[in-house]
Structures are given as structure tokens and as C-alpha cells.
Design an enzyme around this catalytic site. Structure first.
Site, PDB file in Angstrom:
ATOM      1  N   GLU A  99       0.821  -1.212   0.000  1.00  0.00           N
ATOM      2  CA  GLU A  99       0.000   0.000   0.000  1.00  0.00           C
ATOM      3  C   GLU A  99       0.860   1.270   0.000  1.00  0.00           C
ATOM      4  O   GLU A  99       0.788   2.095   0.920  1.00  0.00           O
ATOM      5  CB  GLU A  99      -0.982  -0.029   1.169  1.00  0.00           C
ATOM      6  CG  GLU A  99      -1.924  -1.231   1.082  1.00  0.00           C
ATOM      7  CD  GLU A  99      -2.963  -1.291   2.200  1.00  0.00           C
ATOM      8  OE1 GLU A  99      -2.875  -0.476   3.150  1.00  0.00           O
ATOM      9  OE2 GLU A  99      -3.857  -2.152   2.122  1.00  0.00           O
TER      10      GLU A  99
ATOM     11  N   GLU B 140      -5.062  -8.303  -1.833  1.00  0.00           N
ATOM     12  CA  GLU B 140      -5.384  -8.452  -0.411  1.00  0.00           C
ATOM     13  C   GLU B 140      -6.806  -7.958  -0.235  1.00  0.00           C
ATOM     14  O   GLU B 140      -7.132  -6.836  -0.643  1.00  0.00           O
ATOM     15  CB  GLU B 140      -4.417  -7.639   0.457  1.00  0.00           C
ATOM     16  CG  GLU B 140      -4.735  -7.709   1.953  1.00  0.00           C
ATOM     17  CD  GLU B 140      -3.874  -6.755   2.770  1.00  0.00           C
ATOM     18  OE1 GLU B 140      -2.622  -6.802   2.625  1.00  0.00           O
ATOM     19  OE2 GLU B 140      -4.443  -5.945   3.531  1.00  0.00           O
TER      20      GLU B 140
END
Length: 334
Positions: free
Chosen positions: A95, A212
Site C-alpha cells: 500500500e 489483499e
């Protein structure tokens, strides 16, 4: 669950260091997590015995002069080759759009190019380069811009699989009713559609995965994400992801937390069994059987997975559908 990928990554991955270089730190204000040699051995033995394929996420926050520092990665790769381990894929960072400018899109693309070159030159078997694992792909968000810029800056040429992360919402104050709310389920559609559009335009011929994903962040909703009702979100996500063009979905997470497939005592949660049934029955391609009579009814159909042990013949079709609530619905399959 075989064949499946087992991903070792997440936020802590950017603070994990292979323990031969204790002196390295990713941040002066954040603890580092040592990856011991024994841990790496045990992990690789586990995936081999279970018939799984390992995906490992290297830390992108190990940096020197504004660039990714590959020193620790080289040590881990050298040991991996020496032991004959064969991870299927590698990631770099988790991220990155949440790093508050610490790593720009253009710089990350350069880091990925250096990363792929280092992994390739280490002598490991063929592998997938996976990333950039952008989080929060709401249409019009900073995450979308970050992904576009990364792919345009060369990242689209480097990665084999383009990944983003997705959660429906934050877990705070969620109720059981929210887990069967059609409006919440439908928030996934524009996120997946926009992601696939960007992926196909900026990185054509590359796979697009939810790298994810689960019900809600962080860690799931207590006494909800680990119960039967969570299956509505999970099964619908699997159906919508396939229908809208994704090639892979990595569930967060396998072990622990409220949204784990198995709990801390190694007991399977309901989503474990749902995942197992899905993998054994559902194959490809996917068919568009969307119905508009009742928007609350969700219907999906695929060619059946004929390679599983169940023994279905080619040409078999698997249909799964559900309707939250107490109203009876009748289906006629022709």
C-alpha cells in the site's frame, strides 16, 4: 486448499528484515520485525508440504539516497537459492499510496525495475513480479491516481500481475445486517471495474488481482467477520471479481484476526469451508447470468472445476446464488 497462493505480506512486511542484517532499520519511529532463518525454512517447508505457492513481500522502506536498498533482499535471495526454495512470486512494498509521499509513483516504478533485475540475477527459478498493492481503490481517489502514474512510469512493463487491495469499509460500528446489505456489496463493482479498466489500458495483457481483501479493515469485525454471515460478502466478492474480469483474489487472512479463515486455535471459520467448496466446484470461464428481477438476489455461474477430486465431467456447470433475508425465492434452472 491446493493449488493456492500463500502470501506473506501486509503492513508489517515493510518493517521485516531478514535477520542477518540487524543494523538495518526502515524507520526510526517504527520497530522492525526479524525474519529468522528458521522462520524462512519453516515457511518454505510448509508451502512445499501443503502443495501451495509462496508469494513474499519485500520491504520497500529499506532505502538509501532516495532509492530502494536491496542489501537485505539479496541476502534472503542468496539463502533461498542455496536451500533450493522456489517461491512463486515476489512483491515490493505494501500500500505505497499510504506512505505520505515517502515513495512517489515514478520512484516506485524505478524501484520495481531494480527489484526485478536483482531477483532475476539471483538465480531463483521463474517467478511472478507482483504489485504495486495499492490500497483503497475508490473511484476518483488518490489510490487510482497512484496506480495510473505507477503503471505509466514503467511499472506496467515490469510487473507480471497488477494488484490492489480492497475492503468494503472500516469495521467500526458494523452490524450483522450490514453484512447482507446489497448496497454495501455493490460498492465493490465500481472499484473492480475502474481497476480492471486502468489495468487493461496501462498494463495490457497483464493479470489483475485483488492482492489483499476481506470484509472490513482492520482485522475484521468481532463476532461477525468470523461467523456464517460473513459468507455473504465473501461469496459475492468471489462471484463479482470473476464476472468483472479479475484473475485472482487473495484472501486476508488465512490465520488469526476476526476475518481469518482459521482462528488462533487452528479451528476453521465458516469462510474456510466456503472457500474450500468454491475451489473444488468453481472453474472457468464465468458466465454472465445477471438477473434484474430482484436486485437482492445474487446469481453466478461458471464451468465446473473438473480437475478437482469430485469427478465432474467437462461441460458441467456450477451455479451459486443466495438472497439475504427471509423471503422465499424459487429458481428454475433450464
Amino acid at each position: 486448499m491446493s493449488p493456492s497462493y500463500l502470501r506473506i505480506g501486509g503492513t508489517a512486511g515493510d518493517y521485516m528484515i531478514f535477520n542477518k542484517t540487524h543494523h538495518q532499520r526502515t524507520s526510526p519511529n517504527h520497530p522492525t520485525y526479524p525474519l529468522k532463518v528458521a522462520d524462512w525454512d519453516n515457511l518454505n517447508h510448509l508451502v512445499m508440504y501443503a502443495g501451495l505457492d509462496l508469494i513474499f513481500d519485500f520491504s520497500v522502506l529499506l532505502r538509501k539516497n532516495g532509492h530502494w536498498d536491496p542489501t537485505n533482499a539479496r541476502e534472503l535471495l542468496e539463502y533461498t537459492v542455496k536451500q533450493g526454495y522456489k517461491p512463486a512470486g515476489y512483491e515490493l512494498g505494501n500500500e505505497p499510496n499510504y506512505f505520505h509521499g515517502a515513495v512517489s509513483e515514478k520512484q516506485l516504478a524505478k524501484d520495481f525495475a531494480a527489484f526485478k533485475n536483482i531477483v532475476s540475477s539471483s538465480g531463483v527459478p521463474p517467478f511472478l513480479t507482483i504489485g504495486p498493492d495499492v490500497g483503497g481503490m475508490v473511484p476518483g481517489s488518490r489510490a487510482q491516481t497512484y496506480l495510473k502514474n505507477f503503471l505509466e512510469a514503467g511499472g506496467g512493463d515490469v510487473v507480471d500481475v497488477v494488484t490492489v487491495h480492497q475492503y468494503y469499509t472500516h469495521c467500526q460500528n458494523l452490524t450483522v445486517k450490514d453484512f447482507t446489505d446489497r448496497k454495501l456489496l455493490d460498492t465493490l463493482i465500481p472499484e473492480v471495474d475502474s481497476f480492471v479498466k486502468i489495468c487493461n489500458k496501462k498494463a495490457p495483457n497483464k493479470q489483475c488481482w485483488l492482492g489483499e481483501t476481506s470484509s472490513c479493515s482492520p482485522s475484521g469485525a468481532q463476532h461477525i467477520s468470523d461467523r456464517y454471515v460473513a459468507g455473504f460478502l465473501w461469496l459475492d466478492k468471489l462471484g463479482l471479481s470473476a464476472l468483472h474480469g479479475l484473475q485472482g483474489v487473495l484472501r486476508q487472512e488465512f490465520y488469526g484476526s476476526y476475518y481469518g479463515l482459521i482462528d488462533i486455535n487452528l479451528n476453521p471459520n465458516p469462510d474456510y469451508w466456503l472457500t474450500l467448496i468454491y475451489k473444488r466446484l468453481v472453474g472457468s470461464p464465468v458466465f454472465d447470468v445477471t438477473q434484474t428481477t430482484d436486485p437482492n438476489v445474487r446469481v453466478y455461474a461458471h464451468c465446473t472445476n473438473v480437475s478437482s477430486s469430485i469427478g465432474y465431467k467437462p461441460g458441467s456447470i456450477t451455479v451459486y446464488f443466495y438472497k439475504p433475508g427471509s423471503i422465499t425465492v424459487y429458481f428454475i434452472l433450464q
